[in-house]
Design a protein around this motif. Structure first.
Motif, PDB file in Angstrom:
ATOM      1  N   VAL A 156       0.754  -1.238  -0.168  1.00 14.10           N
ATOM      2  CA  VAL A 156      -0.024  -0.106   0.054  1.00 14.10           C
ATOM      3  C   VAL A 156       1.007   1.306  -0.044  1.00 14.10           C
ATOM      4  O   VAL A 156       0.650   2.157  -0.763  1.00 14.10           O
ATOM      5  CB  VAL A 156      -0.789   0.049   1.219  1.00 14.10           C
ATOM      6  N   ILE A 157       2.042   1.327   0.911  1.00 16.68           N
ATOM      7  CA  ILE A 157       2.786   2.435   0.941  1.00 16.68           C
ATOM      8  C   ILE A 157       3.525   2.607  -0.334  1.00 16.68           C
ATOM      9  O   ILE A 157       3.552   3.714  -0.923  1.00 16.68           O
ATOM     10  CB  ILE A 157       3.955   2.344   2.274  1.00 16.68           C
ATOM     11  N   ALA A 187       2.518   1.587  -3.372  1.00 17.63           N
ATOM     12  CA  ALA A 187       1.541   2.171  -4.388  1.00 17.63           C
ATOM     13  C   ALA A 187       0.851   3.384  -4.372  1.00 17.63           C
ATOM     14  O   ALA A 187       0.720   4.305  -5.250  1.00 17.63           O
ATOM     15  CB  ALA A 187       0.295   1.190  -4.220  1.00 17.63           C
ATOM     16  N   LEU A 188       0.892   3.947  -3.004  1.00 17.18           N
ATOM     17  CA  LEU A 188       0.490   5.380  -2.689  1.00 17.18           C
ATOM     18  C   LEU A 188       1.276   6.556  -2.996  1.00 17.18           C
ATOM     19  O   LEU A 188       1.173   7.462  -3.498  1.00 17.18           O
ATOM     20  CB  LEU A 188      -0.248   5.425  -1.376  1.00 17.18           C
ATOM     21  N   LEU A 189       2.625   6.104  -2.373  1.00 20.47           N
ATOM     22  CA  LEU A 189       3.587   7.134  -2.310  1.00 20.47           C
ATOM     23  C   LEU A 189       4.314   7.047  -3.468  1.00 20.47           C
ATOM     24  O   LEU A 189       4.984   8.105  -4.027  1.00 20.47           O
ATOM     25  CB  LEU A 189       4.451   7.229  -1.065  1.00 20.47           C
ATOM     26  N   LYS A 206       3.743   5.189  -6.589  1.00 19.77           N
ATOM     27  CA  LYS A 206       3.036   4.683  -7.615  1.00 19.77           C
ATOM     28  C   LYS A 206       3.340   3.097  -8.121  1.00 19.77           C
ATOM     29  O   LYS A 206       3.444   2.905  -9.464  1.00 19.77           O
ATOM     30  CB  LYS A 206       3.228   5.686  -8.612  1.00 19.77           C
ATOM     31  N   GLU A 207       4.031   2.507  -7.312  1.00 20.52           N
ATOM     32  CA  GLU A 207       4.460   1.126  -7.615  1.00 20.52           C
ATOM     33  C   GLU A 207       3.199   0.238  -8.138  1.00 20.52           C
ATOM     34  O   GLU A 207       2.016   0.078  -7.430  1.00 20.52           O
ATOM     35  CB  GLU A 207       5.079   0.340  -6.754  1.00 20.52           C
ATOM     36  N   LYS A 208       3.181  -0.509  -9.281  1.00 20.52           N
ATOM     37  CA  LYS A 208       2.116  -1.113  -9.772  1.00 20.52           C
ATOM     38  C   LYS A 208       1.925  -2.470  -9.127  1.00 20.52           C
ATOM     39  O   LYS A 208       3.024  -3.137  -8.851  1.00 20.52           O
ATOM     40  CB  LYS A 208       2.325  -1.520 -11.203  1.00 20.52           C
ATOM     41  N   THR A 244       8.366  -5.097  -1.826  1.00 19.59           N
ATOM     42  CA  THR A 244       7.294  -6.027  -1.827  1.00 19.59           C
ATOM     43  C   THR A 244       7.642  -7.350  -2.027  1.00 19.59           C
ATOM     44  O   THR A 244       7.223  -8.065  -1.073  1.00 19.59           O
ATOM     45  CB  THR A 244       6.165  -5.492  -2.826  1.00 19.59           C
TER      46      THR A 244
END
Length: 314
Positions: free
Chosen positions: A110-111, A113-115, A117-119, A241
């Motif tokens: 989540v971090i 993806a949100l900060l 922009k990792e897919k 991840t």
């Protein structure tokens, strides 16, 4: 060695070694040593070990001011995560606490993806769902009793701070060996532990027997020095991840310790939970090259192995 393979192997090793935390901690708790004192010796002895490693390898100890500030932040996250987890052992079974800790891969995803922009790929999403399905089975209390709210909150705090630690290590501009990074992180982590100790009105208890020192040394070497050094390598090689999801092996290690060291039963529920978690790990390890057929074959072989183990325990 291929970078991806090296990172994967290091991630697996880091998870397994970190899962040995209950082995030393619970034995010290049984002797009346507090969580903060246990962590003091864990971090302190680990610092000595890493310092000796750096001297033998003739590594330079020097760091810049900006590096020192970032290392101090990482140390506070590591110290806080460890303190929260070890204190939670006083409110719930170590196996349950160790498995609840695995919520941190979702926090990492989540971090990122949100900060950043990792897919989140379909493989990653499926791996997380499978792993959490296994975790749910491992966390189900055999007697149906509810978990301690304070214990759960402590583990969640530990998971969050550990997730932030992994992300910062991955995204930082620190250019130093994993041994040197871990050495300084543990120094500031030790300072954090001492701060918690004094704030709670406690003092550092003395270890008085050889077996207490042995368990403290085990905590320093396996879930600290080896785990953190290998994790730093894995994060750099394969990313935050995948490294976090490979951490699914941590609760499996904790369950194994419970079965073989503390006489806990190995049930069908545990077997299915472990199978789900290891399937998630196989997906992460294989990535795009892991076809559904290969996953099925690996899962079938794993199931047979677990059945044999269950029959042997019975």
């Amino acid at each position: 060695m291929n970078v991806k393979l090296r990172g994967t192997l290091c991630g697996v090793g880091a998870a397994v070694f970190y899962g040995t935390n209950p082995l030393g901690a619970m034995n010290l708790y049984q002797d009346g040593i507090s969580a903060n004192s246990t962590l003091f010796y864990r971090f302190g002895l680990a610092i000595v070990m890493l310092g000796v490693m750096m001297l033998v390898q003739r590594k330079k100890f020097g760091v810049t001011r900006s590096e020192l500030l970032l290392l101090a932040i990482l140390g506070m996250f590591m110290g806080s995560s460890s303190a929260s987890l070890f204190i939670s052992f006083n409110y719930m079974d170590v196996g349950i606490a160790s498995t609840l800790l695995f919520v941190y891969p979702v926090m990492v995803a989540v971090i990122m993806a949100l900060l950043f922009k990792e897919k989140v790929t379909p493989t990653t999403a499926v791996s997380i769902m499978l792993a959490f399905g296994g975790i749910a089975l491992l966390n189900q209390s055999p007697d149906g009793s509810s978990l301690s709210t304070l214990g759960v909150l402590l583990v969640m705090a530990s998971s969050l701070t550990y997730a932030v630690y992994i992300v910062v290590v991955n995204k930082s501009k620190l250019r130093m060996s994993s041994v040197k990074l871990t050495f300084y992180v543990l120094i500031f982590g030790l300072m954090t532990i001492l701060g918690y100790t004094f704030a709670m009105g406690e003092t550092v208890q003395l270890l008085t027997t050889p077996h207490q020192w042995l368990y403290a040394a085990q905590l320093a070497l396996m879930p600290t020095v080896l785990s953190l050094v290998l994790m730093a390598i894995a994060v750099k090689d394969i990313g935050s991840t995948p490294t976090a999801i490979l951490g699914a092996l941590e609760p499996i290690t904790a369950v194994a310790i419970g079965c073989f060291c503390f006489g806990e039963s190995f049930t069908t529920r545990l077997a299915v939970g472990i199978a789900l978690i290891l399937t998630a790990v196989l997906l992460i390890i294989g990535g795009k090259q892991m076809s559904p057929q290969r996953v099925t074959v690996a899962f079938t072989r794993l199931g047979r192995m677990i059945v044999k183990t269950w029959r042997w325990k019975s």
